[in-house]
Motif scaffolding. Structure first.
Motif, PDB file in Angstrom:
ATOM      1  N   GLN A 161     -35.051  -8.069   1.747  1.00  0.00           N
ATOM      2  CA  GLN A 161     -34.890  -8.765   0.493  1.00  0.00           C
ATOM      3  C   GLN A 161     -36.178  -8.389  -0.166  1.00  0.00           C
ATOM      4  O   GLN A 161     -36.760  -8.647  -1.018  1.00  0.00           O
ATOM      5  CB  GLN A 161     -34.964 -10.314   0.105  1.00  0.00           C
ATOM      6  CG  GLN A 161     -34.500 -11.033   0.705  1.00  0.00           C
ATOM      7  CD  GLN A 161     -34.866 -12.702   1.502  1.00  0.00           C
ATOM      8  OE1 GLN A 161     -34.730 -13.059   0.058  1.00  0.00           O
ATOM      9  NE2 GLN A 161     -34.424 -12.670   2.581  1.00  0.00           N
ATOM     10  N   HIS A 162     -36.507  -6.554   0.455  1.00  0.00           N
ATOM     11  CA  HIS A 162     -37.225  -5.941   0.084  1.00  0.00           C
ATOM     12  C   HIS A 162     -38.782  -6.771  -0.400  1.00  0.00           C
ATOM     13  O   HIS A 162     -40.083  -6.264  -1.123  1.00  0.00           O
ATOM     14  CB  HIS A 162     -37.207  -5.654  -2.075  1.00  0.00           C
ATOM     15  CG  HIS A 162     -35.918  -4.678  -2.186  1.00  0.00           C
ATOM     16  ND1 HIS A 162     -35.725  -3.879  -1.547  1.00  0.00           N
ATOM     17  CD2 HIS A 162     -34.382  -5.275  -2.512  1.00  0.00           C
ATOM     18  CE1 HIS A 162     -34.251  -3.536  -1.649  1.00  0.00           C
ATOM     19  NE2 HIS A 162     -33.731  -4.477  -2.108  1.00  0.00           N
ATOM     20  N   ARG A 163     -39.491  -7.697   0.686  1.00  0.00           N
ATOM     21  CA  ARG A 163     -40.446  -8.534   0.790  1.00  0.00           C
ATOM     22  C   ARG A 163     -41.010  -7.298   2.189  1.00  0.00           C
ATOM     23  O   ARG A 163     -40.230  -6.499   3.258  1.00  0.00           O
ATOM     24  CB  ARG A 163     -40.170  -9.695   0.849  1.00  0.00           C
ATOM     25  CG  ARG A 163     -38.997 -10.510  -0.309  1.00  0.00           C
ATOM     26  CD  ARG A 163     -39.158 -12.024   0.415  1.00  0.00           C
ATOM     27  NE  ARG A 163     -38.896 -12.233   2.250  1.00  0.00           N
ATOM     28  CZ  ARG A 163     -38.607 -13.291   2.837  1.00  0.00           C
ATOM     29  NH1 ARG A 163     -38.778 -14.262   1.947  1.00  0.00           N
ATOM     30  NH2 ARG A 163     -38.184 -12.740   3.653  1.00  0.00           N
ATOM     31  N   MET A 164     -42.148  -7.483   1.788  1.00  0.00           N
ATOM     32  CA  MET A 164     -43.144  -7.131   2.942  1.00  0.00           C
ATOM     33  C   MET A 164     -42.631  -6.906   4.311  1.00  0.00           C
ATOM     34  O   MET A 164     -42.612  -8.397   4.316  1.00  0.00           O
ATOM     35  CB  MET A 164     -44.738  -7.043   2.570  1.00  0.00           C
ATOM     36  CG  MET A 164     -45.117  -5.889   3.718  1.00  0.00           C
ATOM     37  SD  MET A 164     -47.471  -6.532   2.874  1.00  0.00           S
ATOM     38  CE  MET A 164     -47.693  -5.622   1.142  1.00  0.00           C
ATOM     39  N   ASP A 165     -42.195  -7.008   4.979  1.00  0.00           N
ATOM     40  CA  ASP A 165     -41.963  -6.731   6.385  1.00  0.00           C
ATOM     41  C   ASP A 165     -43.254  -7.098   7.278  1.00  0.00           C
ATOM     42  O   ASP A 165     -44.296  -6.298   7.668  1.00  0.00           O
ATOM     43  CB  ASP A 165     -41.345  -5.812   7.527  1.00  0.00           C
ATOM     44  CG  ASP A 165     -41.434  -6.049   8.264  1.00  0.00           C
ATOM     45  OD1 ASP A 165     -41.467  -6.935   9.512  1.00  0.00           O
ATOM     46  OD2 ASP A 165     -39.914  -5.061   8.826  1.00  0.00           O
TER      47      ASP A 165
END
Length: 479
Positions: free
Chosen positions: A210-214
């Motif tokens: 979801q293009h959020r920081m891992d």
């Protein structure tokens, strides 16, 4: 009499022409070209004009504004200007700007700007309440989110690096490392370069689907740097990435920062003010746990440029970073009034707070809440239309108002040019996971469902292959 003042007659004339100009601009927006073709001859003439020895007077100046400046300006207020996280100004903004220019307050220490000091404090306290910060929070209005992030990281250095004010980075100590995501705004890299951290010490953490920081990758990167003898000190999370509007898992990042004793800055320039919408609080509630946060009233509060904001949870830490003694600027401290020179790098500062305060006074926060909710709905309307159309592919989940998509078999650069040329819309390019596409960002209070439907109709036409007439093959021109 000063040569730099208008006569009574000139002032009346200027007021009349200004109202005519503003009214004409407003009424002409729906029919305007969203991206007018610049008149290069006119712009070249503007550049080649020598500095005038004698003035041309009020009417001639207004003529130049009307015939040379306005026609060669991008129509940011057009309802289908959707290329950037940049909305049109709200209706009261130009008038508030005029008042601020007239009284010309220098918002550095309170003696030069008592009312402005209180107005800025009120705006900052309102915004801190939206974010969920405690009463101990302090802040300052800035030129935008990039400056707010720069100023936040400077405050973090003063707080997390012992003796930083005295030695700066000129010290025998481990290299400092800052962490952000691959989708973070470039202002993080720019701040690291300006502050002397260096780009080699910025870790760009991968993102999830979801293009959020891992957060797992972030945890591993911090551990690796500690093992290598470097000093992690700050994480910059994003509440609304520019590309997709993704919101990093703020609570999980806040947990990690607390465990690792790292400063957490949240870049909320795009997304944080969506906290005004109840439906977004579950996604963004972790903003309240940040050490600092940047947000932009010139985005979703539609203030005229420039109006950014930095808030720091523990306001004393912001003052510790920026306060310096100077006898020639000393005035008695006052519990009501604030010396903003002690909360940021500037001394001379304009009255940015007036346009934010005035808009909230004129329209009320519910009007902005309703407008933000409408832009969220319009983004979903566009995304739903894209998903329902063969030949169009949604490239990312729609969290806020950024909608990223691809048109199968079409050159996206050419498509963007065509959409602008026929005045359908000004959209922007995007690159996600190695795939080129198109991005619409609906941060425009003038946009309507009809505008979204017009864009969808044009996209559907672009995505549909030409029909071959019976009896003959497609010509090169047809193709």
């Amino acid at each position: 009499m000063s040569e730099l003042l208008l006569t009574d007659e000139e002032r009346d004339r200027a007021g009349t022409r200004l109202l005519t100009l503003l009214n004409g601009h407003e009424r002409g927006i729906p029919a305007a070209q969203v991206l007018p073709e610049p008149d290069r001859e006119t712009l070249t003439a503007l550049l080649s004009d020598p500095m005038p020895e004698d003035g041309i007077g009020v009417d001639a100046l207004f003529d130049r504004w009307e015939h040379e400046i306005l026609p060669n300006s991008t129509t940011v207020a057009h309802p289908r200007f959707l290329a950037y996280v940049l909305g049109p100004p709200n209706g009261i903004g130009p008038y508030a700007e005029a008042v601020a220019a007239a009284i010309n307050q220098n918002c550095n220490f309170w003696q030069l700007s008592p009312a402005a000091s209180v107005v800025e404090r009120a705006v900052l306290e309102w915004l801190a309440e939206v974010v969920g910060f405690p009463s101990s929070a302090k802040g300052i209005l800035t030129g935008g989110g990039s400056l707010a992030t720069l100023q936040a990281l400077a405050a973090a250095l003063h707080d997390r690096v012992p003796g930083f004010r005295a030695t700066g980075l000129q010290r025998p100590a481990p290299a400092l490392v800052v962490y952000t995501s691959v989708e973070a705004h470039r202002s993080v890299d720019k701040a690291a370069a300006i502050l002397g951290i260096g780009l080699d010490h910025v870790r760009h953490i991968p993102t999830d689907s979801q293009h959020r920081m891992d957060v797992t990758a972030l945890t591993e990167a911090i551990a690796a740097d500690r093992s290598a003898g470097r000093q992690p000190w700050c994480v910059v999370a994003t509440c609304g990435t520019v590309n997709t509007g993704a919101v990093d898992p703020l609570d999980a990042i806040a947990d990690l920062c607390a465990e690792q004793d790292l400063w957490l800055h949240v870049d909320g320039a795009y997304g944080a003010l969506f906290l005004l919408c109840e439906e977004m609080r579950a996604v963004m509630g972790g903003c309240a746990r940040a050490d600092s946060i940047s947000l932009d009233p010139h985005k979703t509060l539609f203030a005229p440029l420039e109006a950014g904001c930095l808030l720091v949870r523990d306001g004393a830490k912001l003052r510790d970073a920026y306060a310096f003694d100077s006898s020639y600027l000393t005035v008695a401290e006052d519990p009501l009034l604030t010396d903003y020179m002690d909360y940021g790098p500037q001394l001379s500062r304009g009255f940015k707070a007036l346009k934010v305060w005035s808009a909230l006074q004129a329209f009320g926060v519910n009007a902005f809440r309703t407008t933000m909710a409408r832009t969220l709905d319009l983004a979903r309307r566009l995304a739903d239309g894209i998903e329902a159309t063969p030949g169009l592919t949604l490239l990312a989940p729609v969290t806020l108002t950024a909608v990223c998509f691809a048109i199968d078999g079409v050159d996206h650069t050419a498509a963007l040019q065509a959409l602008a040329a026929d005045n359908t819309a000004l959209l922007g390019p995007v690159l996600l996971d190695g795939r080129h596409g198109i991005r619409a960002c609906i941060t425009n209070h003038r946009t309507t469902p009809a505008d979204i439907d017009l864009i969808l109709d044009r996209l559907k036409a672009m995505s549909s292959p030409p029909v071959e007439p019976a009896g003959r093959p497609l010509s090169t021109v047809d193709q």
